[in-house]
Write a protein that holds these residues in place. Sequence first.
Motif, mmCIF file in Angstrom:
data_model
loop_
_atom_site.group_PDB
_atom_site.id
_atom_site.type_symbol
_atom_site.label_atom_id
_atom_site.label_comp_id
_atom_site.label_asym_id
_atom_site.label_seq_id
_atom_site.Cartn_x
_atom_site.Cartn_y
_atom_site.Cartn_z
ATOM 1 N N GLU A 98 -3.291 -3.522 -16.864
ATOM 2 C CA GLU A 98 -1.982 -3.125 -16.362
ATOM 3 C C GLU A 98 -1.985 -3.068 -14.845
ATOM 4 O O GLU A 98 -3.008 -2.785 -14.216
ATOM 5 C CB GLU A 98 -1.585 -1.749 -16.913
ATOM 6 C CG GLU A 98 -1.456 -1.678 -18.418
ATOM 7 C CD GLU A 98 -1.017 -0.302 -18.886
ATOM 8 O OE1 GLU A 98 0.143 0.066 -18.601
ATOM 9 O OE2 GLU A 98 -1.831 0.402 -19.513
ATOM 10 N N GLU A 99 -0.824 -3.339 -14.274
ATOM 11 C CA GLU A 99 -0.617 -3.169 -12.842
ATOM 12 C C GLU A 99 0.761 -2.569 -12.632
ATOM 13 O O GLU A 99 1.719 -2.932 -13.330
ATOM 14 C CB GLU A 99 -0.720 -4.495 -12.088
ATOM 15 C CG GLU A 99 -0.588 -4.318 -10.572
ATOM 16 C CD GLU A 99 -0.635 -5.620 -9.802
ATOM 17 O OE1 GLU A 99 -0.859 -5.579 -8.576
ATOM 18 O OE2 GLU A 99 -0.430 -6.692 -10.419
ATOM 19 N N GLY A 100 0.865 -1.661 -11.690
ATOM 20 C CA GLY A 100 2.141 -1.025 -11.414
ATOM 21 C C GLY A 100 3.132 -1.980 -10.780
ATOM 22 O O GLY A 100 2.783 -3.071 -10.313
ATOM 23 N N ARG A 101 4.365 -1.580 -10.761
ATOM 24 C CA ARG A 101 5.420 -2.398 -10.164
ATOM 25 C C ARG A 101 5.227 -2.455 -8.652
ATOM 26 O O ARG A 101 5.066 -1.433 -7.986
ATOM 27 C CB ARG A 101 6.795 -1.814 -10.489
ATOM 28 C CG ARG A 101 7.967 -2.641 -9.969
ATOM 29 C CD ARG A 101 9.292 -2.029 -10.392
ATOM 30 N NE ARG A 101 10.418 -2.854 -9.970
ATOM 31 C CZ ARG A 101 11.013 -2.771 -8.789
ATOM 32 N NH1 ARG A 101 10.584 -1.864 -7.903
ATOM 33 N NH2 ARG A 101 12.024 -3.552 -8.484
ATOM 34 N N ILE A 102 5.221 -3.656 -8.123
ATOM 35 C CA ILE A 102 5.040 -3.847 -6.682
ATOM 36 C C ILE A 102 6.401 -3.773 -5.998
ATOM 37 O O ILE A 102 7.297 -4.578 -6.264
ATOM 38 C CB ILE A 102 4.374 -5.204 -6.393
ATOM 39 C CG1 ILE A 102 2.960 -5.225 -6.987
ATOM 40 C CG2 ILE A 102 4.329 -5.474 -4.896
ATOM 41 C CD1 ILE A 102 2.255 -6.555 -6.837
ATOM 42 N N SER A 103 6.559 -2.806 -5.115
ATOM 43 C CA SER A 103 7.821 -2.633 -4.384
ATOM 44 C C SER A 103 7.578 -2.597 -2.883
ATOM 45 O O SER A 103 8.420 -2.121 -2.129
ATOM 46 C CB SER A 103 8.516 -1.339 -4.834
ATOM 47 O OG SER A 103 7.670 -0.223 -4.636
ATOM 48 N N PHE A 104 6.420 -3.096 -2.456
ATOM 49 C CA PHE A 104 6.091 -3.102 -1.029
ATOM 50 C C PHE A 104 5.912 -4.544 -0.564
ATOM 51 O O PHE A 104 5.694 -5.459 -1.372
ATOM 52 C CB PHE A 104 4.826 -2.281 -0.764
ATOM 53 C CG PHE A 104 3.656 -2.596 -1.670
ATOM 54 C CD1 PHE A 104 2.781 -3.643 -1.375
ATOM 55 C CD2 PHE A 104 3.426 -1.852 -2.818
ATOM 56 C CE1 PHE A 104 1.710 -3.936 -2.198
ATOM 57 C CE2 PHE A 104 2.354 -2.137 -3.655
ATOM 58 C CZ PHE A 104 1.493 -3.184 -3.338
ATOM 59 N N PRO A 105 5.982 -4.793 0.743
ATOM 60 C CA PRO A 105 5.863 -6.152 1.276
ATOM 61 C C PRO A 105 4.474 -6.734 1.039
ATOM 62 O O PRO A 105 3.512 -6.005 0.760
ATOM 63 C CB PRO A 105 6.141 -5.975 2.775
ATOM 64 C CG PRO A 105 6.830 -4.661 2.895
ATOM 65 C CD PRO A 105 6.301 -3.809 1.793
ATOM 66 N N PRO A 106 4.336 -8.047 1.148
ATOM 67 C CA PRO A 106 3.009 -8.674 1.056
ATOM 68 C C PRO A 106 2.033 -8.036 2.038
ATOM 69 O O PRO A 106 2.410 -7.634 3.146
ATOM 70 C CB PRO A 106 3.285 -10.142 1.407
ATOM 71 C CG PRO A 106 4.721 -10.344 1.026
ATOM 72 C CD PRO A 106 5.408 -9.046 1.322
ATOM 73 N N THR A 107 0.785 -7.954 1.651
ATOM 74 C CA THR A 107 -0.218 -7.247 2.446
ATOM 75 C C THR A 107 -1.023 -8.153 3.366
ATOM 76 O O THR A 107 -1.840 -7.670 4.143
ATOM 77 C CB THR A 107 -1.176 -6.502 1.517
ATOM 78 O OG1 THR A 107 -1.814 -7.443 0.639
ATOM 79 C CG2 THR A 107 -0.425 -5.474 0.682
ATOM 80 N N TYR A 108 -0.794 -9.469 3.300
ATOM 81 C CA TYR A 108 -1.597 -10.435 4.056
ATOM 82 C C TYR A 108 -0.740 -11.672 4.312
ATOM 83 O O TYR A 108 0.070 -12.027 3.449
ATOM 84 C CB TYR A 108 -2.826 -10.801 3.223
ATOM 85 C CG TYR A 108 -3.715 -11.860 3.825
ATOM 86 C CD1 TYR A 108 -4.664 -11.539 4.788
ATOM 87 C CD2 TYR A 108 -3.634 -13.190 3.401
ATOM 88 C CE1 TYR A 108 -5.492 -12.516 5.318
ATOM 89 C CE2 TYR A 108 -4.458 -14.163 3.930
ATOM 90 C CZ TYR A 108 -5.378 -13.814 4.885
ATOM 91 O OH TYR A 108 -6.203 -14.779 5.413
ATOM 92 N N LYS A 109 -0.806 -12.320 5.450
ATOM 93 C CA LYS A 109 -1.688 -12.099 6.578
ATOM 94 C C LYS A 109 -0.824 -11.773 7.790
ATOM 95 O O LYS A 109 0.200 -12.408 8.020
ATOM 96 C CB LYS A 109 -2.533 -13.340 6.831
ATOM 97 C CG LYS A 109 -3.356 -13.275 8.103
ATOM 98 C CD LYS A 109 -4.102 -14.575 8.333
ATOM 99 C CE LYS A 109 -4.774 -14.502 9.641
ATOM 100 N NZ LYS A 109 -5.901 -14.739 10.102
ATOM 101 N N TYR A 110 -1.276 -10.796 8.607
ATOM 102 C CA TYR A 110 -0.550 -10.373 9.792
ATOM 103 C C TYR A 110 -1.247 -10.879 11.057
ATOM 104 O O TYR A 110 -2.469 -11.050 11.087
ATOM 105 C CB TYR A 110 -0.471 -8.847 9.848
ATOM 106 C CG TYR A 110 0.540 -8.259 8.898
ATOM 107 C CD1 TYR A 110 1.860 -8.067 9.280
ATOM 108 C CD2 TYR A 110 0.177 -7.906 7.602
ATOM 109 C CE1 TYR A 110 2.792 -7.534 8.418
ATOM 110 C CE2 TYR A 110 1.107 -7.366 6.719
ATOM 111 C CZ TYR A 110 2.411 -7.186 7.134
ATOM 112 O OH TYR A 110 3.333 -6.662 6.268
ATOM 113 N N LYS A 111 -0.437 -11.103 12.086
ATOM 114 C CA LYS A 111 -0.999 -11.397 13.394
ATOM 115 C C LYS A 111 -1.692 -10.154 13.933
ATOM 116 O O LYS A 111 -1.389 -9.034 13.528
ATOM 117 C CB LYS A 111 0.097 -11.858 14.353
ATOM 118 C CG LYS A 111 0.714 -13.200 13.972
ATOM 119 C CD LYS A 111 1.750 -13.635 14.997
ATOM 120 C CE LYS A 111 2.340 -14.988 14.627
ATOM 121 N NZ LYS A 111 3.358 -15.437 15.615
#
Length: 487
Positions: free
Chosen positions: A372-385
């Motif tokens: 199981e995985e929870g509902r994703i409600s946050f922005p992508p985590t990769y890749k940032y400058k």
Amino acid sequence: MRSEATRMPPKSSSWPKTVVCKWLNLNNPELFCDRNSSFGVIQRRKSCSDKDGSVLRSSEASGGWLVESCDSLERPCFGKEMLVCSSHAVESLRVFVGTWNVGGRPPHGDLDLRDWLISTPSPDIYVLGFQEIVPLNAGNVLGPEDKGPANRWLALIRRMLNPEKPNPCSCTSGDLDGGSIKPRVSFSDLLSLEVEERDDDGHGSAGQEMYCLAGSKQMVGIFLCVWVRAGIAHGITSLKASCVGRGIMGYMGNKGSISMSMTLHGTSFCFVCTHLASGERDGDEVRRNSDVMEIIKRTKFLHSHRTNAARTPETILKHDKIIWLGDLNYRLMASSSIETQALLQRNNWQALLARDQLLIEQRDGGVFAGWEEGRISFPPTYKYKANSDIYAVNPAKSREKRRIPAWCDRILWRGKGMKQMWYVRGESRFSDHRPVYSLFSVQLDVDNQAVETSNGSSSGSSSWGKVQAEELFLVARTQSCMEASRY
């Protein structure tokens, strides 16, 4: 008396030997941990017969000492004390789980972890996984393990979890200044191990929750540490680690997993921290699926001759509660960078998640079936400058490596009686990944607690005393011999 001329400096491991050891994961059983009176352990040097996962390295001891506990981590109890330790019923726990790819950067003393490590409500257990705590260059992958960054991370975490409070466990290895060497411990001192002053719930004098490092393990850039509230530390038994390399040649540790197994009041837990194959080309998700299957297949927790083999799981899937965390590296299915950028600007996460490789592979039965995985409600985590909140989106025809933002950093779980309370990300700009964390409410298996209580009260006392006394005698004798050999 041996003269100065005959003294030989300690030999360092040769390069070929180091490479072979890392390739075959020969140092698998060793963990760093707070292993003083809180867990009632003994110290000795590692022998050729050490083939099980109950051997743990204590970083507070100098000279390559290993720490081993009888029945892994269970503190020996005698007489009525055994009943108190084993019969303390705990019905549920709060487990904090965090994962962060730190991009090969060592932490600095001013790094603020409060955005990542929540303290309200107070978790009973912190499970913290890191990826790329060292740069993944040839020297770190093939050469000796660089322990410096791991120790600095431990120091920062300890300072965050126990702010301005004395450490209830005497390990100082994580201190940024390197700590100090402990005074020699006598045989009588070891026999009279006692917990430092605290109340039964693991609070300090001012009511502050106190945490001990139950265990930590590093494999190249992957690092996993488990912290527990001092009040439940005595209920932890059978703490073991298993590493699986999935990097170069399918065995080196630049990619792979560290898994920790432990039992708490009769309920078995397994925490799996992974860094899977990278890449955004079509078909790379199959390599990641293969990594997951190999990790599940090759992870083994060997039994100690002092543990109850019938109640100690040997594989990941045999545990009651399992949490899988890390940089899983699953990306978004191919699409134009212009379309992706437009969806990012509109914060249309659900449209982007429809192309998430992990969700697609899991739905099609290619990987993590039954997880199981929870509902994703946050922005992508990769890749940032670097040091910014701007995604590094490169066009497909760009000379630079193609980058499409993705949810690389994930937390999944498997097991009954586990409820995810939240699943969010932090906003630290420390690396090109954003940290991800989750809080779980975990119901313990009451039936297993009853079995543990009945078994522990009937047979624990006599065997504990005999085993501990025999091994402590060997420790004292070995220490005396080592000191004599220096002259």
